[in-house]
Scaffold this motif. Structure first.
Motif, PDB file in Angstrom:
ATOM      1  N   GLN A  32      -4.123  -6.696  -1.117  1.00  0.00           N
ATOM      2  CA  GLN A  32      -3.609  -5.805  -2.153  1.00  0.00           C
ATOM      3  C   GLN A  32      -3.539  -6.580  -3.460  1.00  0.00           C
ATOM      4  OE1 GLN A  32       0.302  -4.572  -0.907  1.00  0.00           O
ATOM      5  NE2 GLN A  32      -0.486  -2.792   0.208  1.00  0.00           N
ATOM      6  N   PHE A  82      -4.800  -2.069  -6.279  1.00  0.00           N
ATOM      7  CA  PHE A  82      -5.821  -1.993  -5.236  1.00  0.00           C
ATOM      8  C   PHE A  82      -5.149  -2.222  -3.890  1.00  0.00           C
ATOM      9  CE2 PHE A  82      -8.173  -3.442  -9.000  1.00  0.00           C
ATOM     10  CZ  PHE A  82      -9.254  -2.569  -9.016  1.00  0.00           C
ATOM     11  N   ASP A  83      -5.576  -1.454  -2.883  1.00  0.00           N
ATOM     12  CA  ASP A  83      -5.002  -1.583  -1.541  1.00  0.00           C
ATOM     13  C   ASP A  83      -6.132  -1.255  -0.565  1.00  0.00           C
ATOM     14  OD1 ASP A  83      -3.467  -1.703   0.697  1.00  0.00           O
ATOM     15  OD2 ASP A  83      -2.356   0.145   0.292  1.00  0.00           O
ATOM     16  N   ASP A  84      -6.901  -2.269  -0.253  1.00  0.00           N
ATOM     17  CA  ASP A  84      -8.167  -2.046   0.434  1.00  0.00           C
ATOM     18  C   ASP A  84      -8.148  -2.586   1.858  1.00  0.00           C
ATOM     19  OD1 ASP A  84     -10.788  -1.921   1.289  1.00  0.00           O
ATOM     20  OD2 ASP A  84     -11.601  -2.417  -0.681  1.00  0.00           O
ATOM     21  N   ARG A 111      -2.561  -7.693   2.977  1.00  0.00           N
ATOM     22  CA  ARG A 111      -1.911  -6.406   3.266  1.00  0.00           C
ATOM     23  C   ARG A 111      -0.829  -6.562   4.330  1.00  0.00           C
ATOM     24  NH1 ARG A 111      -4.581  -1.688   5.177  1.00  0.00           N
ATOM     25  NH2 ARG A 111      -3.836  -0.270   3.597  1.00  0.00           N
ATOM     26  N   ARG A 137      -1.336  -6.204  -6.803  1.00  0.00           N
ATOM     27  CA  ARG A 137      -0.207  -5.485  -7.379  1.00  0.00           C
ATOM     28  C   ARG A 137       0.033  -5.969  -8.809  1.00  0.00           C
ATOM     29  NH1 ARG A 137       3.125  -7.055  -2.892  1.00  0.00           N
ATOM     30  NH2 ARG A 137       3.098  -9.102  -3.860  1.00  0.00           N
ATOM     31  N   VAL A 195       0.888  -0.770  -7.271  1.00  0.00           N
ATOM     32  CA  VAL A 195      -0.187  -1.222  -6.382  1.00  0.00           C
ATOM     33  C   VAL A 195      -1.507  -0.746  -6.980  1.00  0.00           C
ATOM     34  CG1 VAL A 195      -1.134  -1.180  -4.056  1.00  0.00           C
ATOM     35  CG2 VAL A 195       1.362  -1.107  -4.402  1.00  0.00           C
TER      36      VAL A 195
END
Ligand code: MN
Length: 143
Positions: free
Chosen positions: A48, A40-42, A121, A50, A38
Motif C-alpha cells: 500500500q 494505492f492498495d494493490d 498490505r 498511503r 490510501v
C-alpha cells in the motif's frame, strides 16, 4: 478498489476518489491531528502507498513493529525519530524505518508534515511503549 488510470490531485493533497480517514481505526494509541489517505492498495503487489498528514504541532504514535516503512516527505516540515536518533525532515527527504525500531513523526509548529508511506498490505500490530518508557525513547526528539 480504484479502476481509473488517472485520479487527479486537487492541488491541496487530496486526490479524486480517495477518502480522508482517521489515522488510527482502533485502540487508544496517543497521537494528535493526523489524517490518512490510501492512494494505492494493490493485492498483486502486496503493498500500500498511503499519504499521512500531520497538522502543525501534531504527531504520530510512537510505536514499533516488524513491518518496515519507506517514507517520502512531500509537504511541510517536521522531525522524525527513528531508533535512537531524531532528524529534521522536509520535502523530498526519504526516511527508512527498519523492523522493530521505535519511530514517530512530528510536524513543525507552524507547518504541516505530509508524507507518503509505502508498506506491506499484511502487517503485524504495532507495539506501544509504556508512559515512562515513551518519555525515554522520545527524548532525542525533545519537547
Ligand atoms: Mn509505524
Amino acid at each position: 478498489m480504484n479502476d481509473k488510470p488517472v485520479r487527479r490531485h486537487d492541488g491541496a493533497f487530496h486526490w479524486e476518489g480517495v477518502d480522508v480517514l482517521a489515522y488510527k481505526q482502533e485502540g487508544t494509541a496517543p497521537f494528535r491531528d493526523v489524517t490518512r489517505q490510501v492512494l494505492f492498495d494493490d493485492p498483486a503487489m502486496g503493498a500500500q502507498l498511503r499519504y499521512f498528514e500531520v497538522a502543525p504541532g501534531g504527531w504520530t504514535t510512537l510505536e514499533r513493529h516488524e513491518h518496515v516503512h519507506n517514507v517520502m516527505v512531500i509537504r511541510g516540515r517536521g522531525r522524525c525519530l527513528v531508533g535512537e536518533s531524531a532528524h529534521e525532515i522536509g520535502p523530498n527527504d526519504l526516511v527508512s524505518v527498519p523492523p522493530m525500531t521505535w519511530h514517530q513523526f512530528r510536524a513543525a509548529e507552524g507547518e504541516p508534515l505530509g508524507f507518503l508511506c509505502l508498506v506491506n498490505r499484511e502487517r503485524d500490530r504495532p507495539q506501544l511503549p509504556g508512559e515512562a518508557e515513551a518519555r525515554e525513547i522520545s527524548r532525542p526528539l525533545g519537547g
